[in-house]
Scaffold this active site. Sequence first.
Site, mmCIF file in Angstrom:
data_model
loop_
_atom_site.group_PDB
_atom_site.id
_atom_site.type_symbol
_atom_site.label_atom_id
_atom_site.label_comp_id
_atom_site.label_asym_id
_atom_site.label_seq_id
_atom_site.Cartn_x
_atom_site.Cartn_y
_atom_site.Cartn_z
ATOM 1 N N GLY A 1 -11.581 -30.419 8.882
ATOM 2 C CA GLY A 1 -12.335 -29.179 8.957
ATOM 3 C C GLY A 1 -13.756 -29.299 8.457
ATOM 4 O O GLY A 1 -14.402 -30.339 8.566
ATOM 5 N N CYS A 2 -14.253 -28.214 7.858
ATOM 6 C CA CYS A 2 -15.643 -28.152 7.399
ATOM 7 C C CYS A 2 -15.952 -29.179 6.326
ATOM 8 O O CYS A 2 -17.118 -29.521 6.099
ATOM 9 C CB CYS A 2 -15.954 -26.760 6.867
ATOM 10 S SG CYS A 2 -15.877 -25.449 8.101
ATOM 11 N N ALA A 3 -14.932 -29.673 5.635
ATOM 12 C CA ALA A 3 -15.139 -30.588 4.511
ATOM 13 C C ALA A 3 -15.362 -32.030 4.941
ATOM 14 O O ALA A 3 -15.671 -32.880 4.107
ATOM 15 C CB ALA A 3 -13.932 -30.533 3.580
ATOM 16 N N ALA A 4 -15.234 -32.347 6.215
ATOM 17 C CA ALA A 4 -15.074 -33.730 6.672
ATOM 18 C C ALA A 4 -16.241 -34.657 6.381
ATOM 19 O O ALA A 4 -16.063 -35.877 6.323
ATOM 20 C CB ALA A 4 -14.783 -33.746 8.169
#
Length: 361
Positions: free
Chosen positions: A141-144
């Site tokens: 997700g956004c953390a990648a």
Amino acid sequence: MYIRGIGTAAPSTRYTKAECLRAFERSAWFARLDTRSHLIARTVLQRDNGIEARRLALDSLDEVFTIDPDTLDRRFLAHAPTLAADAGARALASSGVDVSQIDAIVVSTCTGYLCPGLSGYVIERLGLRPDVQAFDLVGQGCAAALPNLMLGRSLLGAGSAKHVLSVCVEVSSAAMYLDNDPGVLISACLFGDGAGAAVLSSAPPDAEAGRSGRPPRRIEWVDSTSLIEPAQRKALMFEQREGMLRNILTREVPALAAEYAQRVLRTVLGRAHVDSSEIAAWIMHAGGRDVLLALEKRFELDHDAFRYSAAMLREYGNLSSAFVYFVLDAALADRAPGGWWWLSSFGAGFSCHGALLRVDA
């Protein structure tokens, strides 16, 4: 590890939130959704939600309301390789590293699935060596971005590569889903398409002039850590429904992001014996306006501290994993003061990652 170059890419088509609202109101989906959903969409797209425009891989906003698995898969295949390769080419151009010197490539995405993975498409488009090590990361997700960079650091540290190309690409318009759930509707109003890339090296850049005509800045990755809490995964995640990705976004996300981001920050700064007041530039994933506000409050910082994140959010929307590359590029373009910089991302999992950078003046 040193970050030798940064590159970003986004579709050329820019859509304001007012244009998005008008397109939604004239779509067939408007009649399918209930009155409460109309109110939510109008509220998000008419108030100051921190986003003014987004870049979407669409010739017309009407296209976004054709929502079926085959259309979305074709959209991802058509645009993800192009965006990823464009960002990679710009990172290489700014790094002084020749394409033939890249020993490994790490590509992250969560908005589509290809087999063989995206890395092969980027290798082909950029002309990387056939013996390059290729890694495809999905589902973060956004953390990648931070796990992607951490893998690059591990490859460099192990001596199996001298130069690594890191790429995050998201075609959020290929992960479109609509129903009457407030979280689904809000996420449809927040996300944009784009890619970010970085050239990572085991040695710092040479002193020759960079793309700006000035000597390149030395960006050293000093330390990092991660925090993952599976018990909170349902706060922010994709689920599969009707053969498509459906985003789950809950009200708990801003508070979770702020709490976990602070814990990660304290861990790394404590090990480095650095105080948060010494951070000269904050390179933060934004998520949305409410997330930035929660971060400001938790970190006890004024609004200006996250100005680069806020500026990128306003112009591009939430670019998921690619977002922090845009923020880092903006800080470098603005010649943000040298010293300690903090780089952090968070997202599905619930996960949060942070890295302490040392940047010269």
